[in-house]
Design an enzyme around this catalytic site. Structure first.
Site, PDB file in Angstrom:
ATOM      1  N   ARG A 174       0.826  -1.211   0.000  1.00 36.19           N
ATOM      2  CA  ARG A 174       0.000   0.000   0.000  1.00 36.19           C
ATOM      3  C   ARG A 174       0.858   1.258   0.000  1.00 36.19           C
ATOM      4  O   ARG A 174       0.429   2.310  -0.499  1.00 36.19           O
ATOM      5  CB  ARG A 174      -0.949  -0.021   1.205  1.00 36.19           C
ATOM      6  CG  ARG A 174      -2.082  -1.029   1.053  1.00 36.19           C
ATOM      7  CD  ARG A 174      -2.838  -1.287   2.334  1.00 36.19           C
ATOM      8  NE  ARG A 174      -3.836  -2.336   2.121  1.00 36.19           N
ATOM      9  CZ  ARG A 174      -4.385  -3.066   3.073  1.00 36.19           C
ATOM     10  NH1 ARG A 174      -4.030  -2.873   4.337  1.00 36.19           N
ATOM     11  NH2 ARG A 174      -5.275  -3.996   2.786  1.00 36.19           N
ATOM     12  N   GLY A 190      -8.153  -2.726  -5.594  1.00 35.92           N
ATOM     13  CA  GLY A 190      -7.033  -3.614  -5.313  1.00 35.92           C
ATOM     14  C   GLY A 190      -6.386  -3.376  -3.965  1.00 35.92           C
ATOM     15  O   GLY A 190      -6.422  -2.269  -3.424  1.00 35.92           O
ATOM     16  N   GLU A 191      -5.806  -4.445  -3.404  1.00 34.58           N
ATOM     17  CA  GLU A 191      -5.123  -4.426  -2.104  1.00 34.58           C
ATOM     18  C   GLU A 191      -6.010  -3.887  -0.988  1.00 34.58           C
ATOM     19  O   GLU A 191      -5.570  -3.137  -0.117  1.00 34.58           O
ATOM     20  CB  GLU A 191      -3.800  -3.650  -2.190  1.00 34.58           C
ATOM     21  CG  GLU A 191      -2.796  -4.313  -3.111  1.00 34.58           C
ATOM     22  CD  GLU A 191      -1.372  -3.851  -2.922  1.00 34.58           C
ATOM     23  OE1 GLU A 191      -1.057  -3.348  -1.838  1.00 34.58           O
ATOM     24  OE2 GLU A 191      -0.575  -3.999  -3.861  1.00 34.58           O
ATOM     25  N   GLY A 192      -7.272  -4.288  -1.033  1.00 35.72           N
ATOM     26  CA  GLY A 192      -8.254  -3.871  -0.033  1.00 35.72           C
ATOM     27  C   GLY A 192      -9.160  -2.805  -0.590  1.00 35.72           C
ATOM     28  O   GLY A 192      -8.730  -1.685  -0.869  1.00 35.72           O
TER      29      GLY A 192
END
Length: 593
Positions: free
Chosen positions: A292, A412-414
């Site tokens: 992130r 993406g990525e949460g």
């Protein structure tokens, strides 16, 4: 206890085990929820040591030359493929092993330096930046953080050069943002020599081109009927590993190889377990903190490209006998892009420095960075798209590709909605536990509880009556610093009021959570901007620069951010939430036509 209450208690217990098992030091973001300004986390603004900065500058010169000569983002988008020559070139520059230790062939760069590299790639091609992120920031990051010396010796030398590629396989049909819901099974063999993996993964970047995949699967918990997630190092040459879709066609970031694979009875040696057995979620969440951060760097680079494109067009395109830059509504968009790009860079640098300094528990800050920068980039691209008008819609300009590429960032990525609730709930836990201590003592007084309740009461009262100090060094910024301190005090007061008013039901009140999280994110972003601006002013003075740097973009961001915070907090008591939910419920209850 009814079935619903039992399920709620189970969810709370799982969240406690997952999120609060590690160190609980009061970091910057958690400090905001307590009404504190944890200054040493964010001030002074981080700067690289001179030797490291010189090495980074040389790397950036080499990288820019390579990208100028060999990277064609439009062709990558058309062909839906990043050429192997580009991957090999990135490996030669060191991009694919930037933070890996030199003993394994990496460059040994800090996370701050790595973010500058990703920002440069993000300025040009989202597909390439996502590929690098998938390979390095999450693909081999788990190996760097949790691998044994033997595992690192075996895998890293070829991964850091790009001779082999990595991937991170978490997502499944029922497990996306809900990382704990992984269903892939990993059963130990009778002799304990290996695990047998069965299940399917989807939406995995680099799946079909990776030589090593970090795969999350459920393993039995010894002595119970429960299972827990464990991380495994898997190679696609193992019998039973099958790629179902090598390149899933998609709207944006088309150059990335996003795939789907299945594992049918794949025997993975026990030596390939990554990290402790049953602690795969910790591996995953730790890795995502790093991903992130570089996500924020990629978005910062793209936002700077938006600003360049907007300025170029506004200074050359004429309408009604004026260039577009003469129109106030165009100026408004350019100013907003400039302010947001400044803030995105500041926020990324500060967050990366948390990692480099070895601070603990920056999960909230990385979540804030991811949500803030992805949302701001979407607005930046929308603004520059509007400045270009109809021409932006056609493929001879990069804007339609940038628009398509950017949309995945909020997922993406949460997913941003999940992370927004996460920010609010994890942040409120500290003051919430203090209020619970006071409430429990009032209901059932005891000598043991009285001392804890007294400490909790002092903490809550202290935050209520004390406006935190924001220690800037530049005189011209003290007004902004005082405003920030007052807003942190007001934020803490609003959090306290929400906790008292709603108590446990706040766990389900996502519209309330959203306002609290948005206010916290803007307070963090404003702090990073203020820290950066203060540092730049001081640096200019030390170097004999008579004129202070041009900080109109920073000043604008602070003004607009403070106004947003006030709006979020006012919305906690003045809103249309009931009407919003009633309207949605009415729509959802309609029979299908």
């Amino acid at each position: 206890m009814n079935k619903l209450d039992a399920q709620r208690q189970k969810e709370i217990q799982q969240a406690e085990e997952l999120l609060f098992a590690g160190p609980q030091a009061l970091g910057f973001a958690k400090g905001l929820f307590h009404g504190h300004f944890v200054a040493d986390w964010v001030m002074p603004y981080p700067r690289m040591p001179a030797a490291q900065k010189a090495e980074l500058d040389e790397t950036l010169i080499e990288l820019r030359k390579f990208l100028d000569e060999h990277l064609d983002p439009a062709e990558i988008d058309r062909q839906a493929d990043i050429p192997r020559s580009v991957i090999d070139g990135l490996g030669r520059v060191g991009v694919l092993g930037m933070t890996a230790p030199k003993e394994y062939g990496g460059r040994g760069f800090s996370q701050m330096a790595n973010c500058k590299v990703l920002e440069e790639i993000g300025r040009r091609c989202a597909s390439t930046s996502v590929f690098v992120n998938a390979h390095h920031s999450i693909g081999i990051r788990a190996l760097l953080l949790f691998g044994t010396h033997e595992q690192k010796q075996k895998w890293l030398p070829k991964l850091v050069t790009g001779e082999q590629l990595g991937a991170f396989a978490l997502t499944e049909k029922e497990a996306g943002s809900d990382a704990a819901n992984v269903q892939m099974q990993a059963r130990p063999s009778e002799d304990g020599s290996h695990f047998v993996l069965n299940g399917e993964k989807r939406y995995i970047t680099n799946a079909a081109i990776a030589h090593e995949l970090t795969v999350m699967a459920r393993t039995p918990v010894p002595g119970s009927d429960k299972t827990a997630v464990t991380a495994f190092l898997v190679t696609p040459d193992l019998p039973g590993f099958e790629i179902l879709e090598a390149r899933m066609p998609k709207m944006g970031i088309r150059g990335t190889a996003t795939g789907r694979f299945v594992m049918r009875g794949v025997k993975v040696p026990k030596e390939n377990i990554l990290g402790p057995l049953g602690k795969g979620l910790k591996v995953a969440l730790t890795v995502l903190d790093f991903g992130r951060t570089t996500f924020g760097a990629c978005c910062t680079g793209a936002a700077k490209t938006c600003l360049e494109l907007a300025i170029q067009h506004a200074n050359t395109r004429k309408q009604f006998d004026k260039t577009l830059g003469n129109f106030h509504l165009v100026k408004k968009k350019i100013a907003r892009i400039a302010a947001d790009a400044y803030a995105m860079e500041a926020m990324t640098t500060v967050t990366a420095a948390f990692i480099d300094r070895g601070l603990e528990d920056y999960m909230l800050e990385t979540a804030m960075l991811k949500v803030f920068t992805t949302e701001r980039l979407w607005e930046c691209i929308n603004d520059v798209f509007q400045i270009y008008g109809g021409s932006a819609y056609f493929i001879d300009l990069p804007l339609e590709r940038m628009l398509r590429d950017a949309r995945i960032n909020q997922i993406g990525e949460g997913a941003n909605e999940v992370l927004t609730s996460f920010i609010a709930l994890v942040g409120m836990r500290g003051p919430g536990m203090e209020f619970k201590e006071i409430y429990d003592t009032m209901m059932k007084p005891s000598r043991d509880r009285m001392s804890k309740a007294w400490a909790a009461g002092k903490s809550r009262l202290g935050a209520t009556i004390r406006v935190p100090d924001v220690p800037v060094r530049s005189e011209q910024l003290r007004g902004h610093a005082r405003q920030l301190g007052r807003l942190i005090w007001r934020f803490n007061f609003s959090v306290n009021r929400a906790l008292i008013a709603y108590r446990e039901p706040i766990l389900d009140m996502q519209l309330v959570q959203e306002r609290i999280a948005n206010a916290a994110m803007d307070l963090f972003a404003s702090t990073c901007v203020l820290s950066r601006e203060d540092s730049e002013i001081q640096f200019a003075r030390r170097n004999g620069d008579a004129g202070a740097p041009d900080h109109v973009a920073a000043d604008l961001f602070l003004r607009q951010s403070f106004r947003r915070v006030r709006g979020f907090l006012a919305g906690l008591t003045d809103n249309d939430d009931a009407s919003v939910l009633a309207t949605a419920d009415s729509c959802l209850a309609r029979p299908r036509s």
